[in-house]
Design a protein around this motif. Structure first.
Motif, PDB file in Angstrom:
ATOM      1  N   GLU A  42       0.707  -1.177  -0.026  1.00 19.38           N
ATOM      2  CA  GLU A  42       0.083   0.079   0.190  1.00 19.38           C
ATOM      3  C   GLU A  42       0.821   1.296   0.042  1.00 19.38           C
ATOM      4  O   GLU A  42       0.521   2.281  -0.626  1.00 19.38           O
ATOM      5  CB  GLU A  42      -0.744  -0.020   1.368  1.00 19.38           C
ATOM      6  N   GLU A  45       2.872   1.594  -3.441  1.00 21.23           N
ATOM      7  CA  GLU A  45       1.966   1.780  -4.542  1.00 21.23           C
ATOM      8  C   GLU A  45       1.550   3.251  -4.753  1.00 21.23           C
ATOM      9  O   GLU A  45       1.259   3.646  -5.866  1.00 21.23           O
ATOM     10  CB  GLU A  45       0.826   0.751  -4.691  1.00 21.23           C
ATOM     11  N   TYR A  46       1.550   3.895  -3.596  1.00 17.27           N
ATOM     12  CA  TYR A  46       1.046   5.489  -3.692  1.00 17.27           C
ATOM     13  C   TYR A  46       2.444   6.317  -3.629  1.00 17.27           C
ATOM     14  O   TYR A  46       2.239   7.348  -3.669  1.00 17.27           O
ATOM     15  CB  TYR A  46       0.101   5.662  -2.371  1.00 17.27           C
ATOM     16  N   SER A  47       3.651   5.812  -3.710  1.00 20.37           N
ATOM     17  CA  SER A  47       4.867   6.617  -3.832  1.00 20.37           C
ATOM     18  C   SER A  47       5.049   6.937  -5.163  1.00 20.37           C
ATOM     19  O   SER A  47       5.023   5.859  -6.034  1.00 20.37           O
ATOM     20  CB  SER A  47       5.792   5.806  -2.880  1.00 20.37           C
ATOM     21  N   GLU A  66       7.949  11.221  -2.605  1.00 22.53           N
ATOM     22  CA  GLU A  66       6.500  11.502  -2.986  1.00 22.53           C
ATOM     23  C   GLU A  66       6.536  13.149  -3.272  1.00 22.53           C
ATOM     24  O   GLU A  66       7.059  13.847  -2.783  1.00 22.53           O
ATOM     25  CB  GLU A  66       5.481  11.310  -1.807  1.00 22.53           C
TER      26      GLU A  66
END
Length: 136
Positions: A42, A45-47, A66
């Motif tokens: 999780e 995947e969002y980095s 990020e």
């Protein structure tokens, strides 16, 4: 023992084995969270930006960042396995990160005890200090 060459991969595909290596690296440096493959999946995947340093296909270092906006990117974490530290891996990861983000303000949280590493490379430090890894 001969040192293997280190390969640095940018935004590589991550599978179960790589997540297991990343979790092992987190534990080795004293980071307890995220702790399992699903939590790591999780987070990663969002980095927007991930570098992995590999030695013989094993993750020995990582950098995750990020992008906050078109002008600013936050360096979330950089870590190297204790047995691989002082070999220039962290420096190589940071130099690649900087080279991949020209004309961008880069900053990180000021981790207690390693501020000098980030300052030497021109990263801005956000205050207050963040506690460093737990000592065993």
């Amino acid at each position: 023992m001969t040192e293997q060459p280190i390969a640095i991969l940018c935004n590589p595909p991550l599978d179960g084995a790589r997540y297991a290596d990343i979790a092992a690296l987190y534990r080795a440096v004293g980071w307890g969270h995220p702790g399992d493959a699903e939590e790591l999946r999780e987070v990663y995947e969002y980095s927007g930006y991930v570098l992995l340093a590999l030695e013989a296909q094993r993750v020995v270092g990582l950098l995750r960042a990020e992008q906050e906006n078109a002008q600013t990117t936050w360096l979330a974490e950089v870590a190297v396995l204790p047995g691989h530290q002082a070999r220039g891996i962290g420096k190589a990861l940071l130099q690649r990160f900087i080279a991949d983000h020209p004309n961008t303000t880069l900053y990180t949280d000021a981790t207690d005890g390693v501020e000098g590493f980030f300052r030497r490379h021109g990263l801005a430090l956000r205050r207050p200090l963040v506690p460093g890894p737990r000592k065993r």
